[in-house]
Design an enzyme around this catalytic site. Sequence first.
Site, PDB file in Angstrom:
ATOM      1  CG  LEU A  38       3.162  -1.092  10.573  1.00 27.87           C
ATOM      2  CD1 LEU A  38       2.440  -2.226  11.274  1.00 27.87           C
ATOM      3  CD2 LEU A  38       3.570  -1.497   9.158  1.00 27.87           C
ATOM      4  CB  SER A  39      -0.629   2.904   7.152  1.00 30.31           C
ATOM      5  OG  SER A  39      -1.814   3.632   6.913  1.00 30.31           O
ATOM      6  N   GLY A  40      -1.645   3.966  10.223  1.00 32.55           N
ATOM      7  CA  GLY A  40      -2.639   3.758  11.270  1.00 32.55           C
ATOM      8  C   GLY A  40      -2.061   3.584  12.661  1.00 32.55           C
ATOM      9  CB  SER A  41       1.370   3.160  13.953  1.00 29.93           C
ATOM     10  OG  SER A  41       2.078   4.207  13.307  1.00 29.93           O
ATOM     11  CE  LYS A  43       3.397   6.982   9.915  1.00 30.44           C
ATOM     12  NZ  LYS A  43       2.275   6.021   9.945  1.00 30.44           N
ATOM     13  CB  THR A  45      -2.651  10.921  16.349  1.00 29.25           C
ATOM     14  OG1 THR A  45      -3.706  10.563  15.449  1.00 29.25           O
ATOM     15  CG2 THR A  45      -3.245  11.314  17.690  1.00 29.25           C
ATOM     16  NE  ARG A  84       6.460   2.436  -0.637  1.00 27.53           N
ATOM     17  CZ  ARG A  84       5.887   1.284  -0.312  1.00 27.53           C
ATOM     18  NH1 ARG A  84       6.648   0.291   0.141  1.00 27.53           N
ATOM     19  NH2 ARG A  84       4.593   1.108  -0.420  1.00 27.53           N
ATOM     20  CG  ASN A  87       8.334  10.460   0.252  1.00 30.80           C
ATOM     21  OD1 ASN A  87       7.907  11.576   0.024  1.00 30.80           O
ATOM     22  ND2 ASN A  87       7.916   9.734   1.284  1.00 30.80           N
ATOM     23  CB  SER A 111      10.357   6.430   7.048  1.00 33.74           C
ATOM     24  OG  SER A 111       9.880   6.607   8.359  1.00 33.74           O
TER      25      SER A 111
END
Length: 215
Positions: A38-41, A43, A45, A84, A87, A111
């Site tokens: 998820l966004s903010g998980s 990735k 980083t 998506r 992408n 993804s």
Amino acid sequence: MSTMGNPANVFWHDCTVGKAERQKLINQQGCVVWITGLSGSGKSTLACSLDRELHSRGKLSYVLDGDNVRHGLNKNLGFSPEDRTENIRRVGEVATLFADAGLICIASLISPYRKDRDACRAMLTDANFIEAMLLSVFMNMPLEVCEGRDPKGLYKLARAGKIKGTAGFTGIDDPYEPPLNCEINIEQKDGVCPTPSEMAGQVVSYLDEKGFLHA
């Protein structure tokens, strides 16, 4: 997944320098580390920490970040299900080329759809094209943790109904389909998220164990 098909007058050309020679030159094996979540998980980083750790070990890697590729390669794509999919397809194709060059390619993208990730994995198993391996790293962080971080403020916008389009925001009004058979699962332990160094170490240990850090 190609939108252009496979014209009969297009042929694959082999070069005299192959993947084995390139891998021997840089003493490592090309592969793709696909980081999904998820966004903010975490990735990006993890991707940057892993890239730095590999660099410190004298290994050649490159990060394909989901946001970064939308500034160039995929800047003409939106966030509809079809866009998506395209992408992810494009990133998968580029990642296979990096792997064929002998690099450890780190692809960091939400993804969200399992079929798209599976299609990228399939790109790397055809012995007639590129013999590499896709390692799936699942950033298995709960939605509440990701939403609590919200580094880009996107969850707040999604909750306020300010992110519009033919598809919703992943995790809120559009599904995220977690991997069924990922090689590496990164999650909280006793409610505490691992540090970037710990996450990168987990992936590097796997790569080392499987022989990717040597030709």
